[in-house]
Design an enzyme around this catalytic site. Structure first.
Site, PDB file in Angstrom:
ATOM      1  N   GLU A  13     -16.907 -32.107   8.737  1.00  0.00           N
ATOM      2  CA  GLU A  13     -16.750 -32.458  10.207  1.00  0.00           C
ATOM      3  C   GLU A  13     -17.390 -34.012  10.202  1.00  0.00           C
ATOM      4  O   GLU A  13     -17.094 -34.807  10.724  1.00  0.00           O
ATOM      5  CB  GLU A  13     -17.301 -31.420  11.121  1.00  0.00           C
ATOM      6  N   HIS A  18      -4.025 -35.865  13.539  1.00  0.00           N
ATOM      7  CA  HIS A  18      -3.519 -36.579  14.915  1.00  0.00           C
ATOM      8  C   HIS A  18      -3.390 -35.822  15.761  1.00  0.00           C
ATOM      9  O   HIS A  18      -2.415 -36.026  16.793  1.00  0.00           O
ATOM     10  CB  HIS A  18      -2.837 -37.847  14.614  1.00  0.00           C
ATOM     11  N   CYS A  56     -20.412 -30.338  21.684  1.00  0.00           N
ATOM     12  CA  CYS A  56     -19.211 -29.807  21.223  1.00  0.00           C
ATOM     13  C   CYS A  56     -18.121 -29.258  22.132  1.00  0.00           C
ATOM     14  O   CYS A  56     -16.904 -28.896  21.815  1.00  0.00           O
ATOM     15  CB  CYS A  56     -19.270 -28.801  19.955  1.00  0.00           C
TER      16      CYS A  56
END
Ligand SMILES: [Zn+2]
Length: 139
Positions: free
Chosen positions: A129, A68, A23
């Site tokens: 997620e 985005h 991550c």
């Protein structure tokens, strides 16, 4: 307690500065946000809040601010470099952008502003997620 919940999907990038493993890399998710609101009392039609209002107040905020985009902590050592490369793509966050911290920020900071003037409160935000991993912040 009566609640109303709506979810919304966006795509966004992030990295978790200081993470011990994958991550820490620049990557993204097809995030799913679940918003749960409550009201002191139902309206005349028997609703906590119309689902379209949850969309307008909370889901559209995600569209306008995170969709985005690339979320980066203000203390991330890569921030200045990324801002030079793609300044329009970066959203600087006051927290390391884990799902937990994003959920807390939405409940504590964003929702009170967005729901001002309604008699509703965001009491729970769940952020997926992936299909296997989610974080929840609730008050
Ligand atoms: Zn991630």
């Amino acid at each position: 307690m009566i609640t109303a919940t709506r979810y919304h999907d966006i795509c966004a990038g992030h990295r978790v500065a200081g993470h011990e493993n994958k991550c820490a890399h620049i990557h993204g998710h097809n995030y799913r946000f679940h918003f749960t609101v409550t009201a002191k009392e139902l309206d005349d039609l028997g609703r906590v809040m119309d689902f379209s209002v949850i969309k307008a107040k909370l889901c559209d905020w995600l569209e306008d601010n995170y969709d985005h985009k690339f979320l980066m902590w203000k203390k991330d050592p890569l921030l200045e470099g990324m801002k030079k490369l793609v300044p329009d793509d970066i959203v600087v966050t006051p927290f390391n952008p884990t799902a937990e911290n994003i959920a807390k920020h939405l409940v504590e900071i964003i929702a009170p502003k967005q729901l001002k003037g309604t008699n509703c409160q965001l009491i729970r935000c769940v952020i997926d997620e992936t299909r296997k991993c989610s974080a929840t912040y609730e008050v």
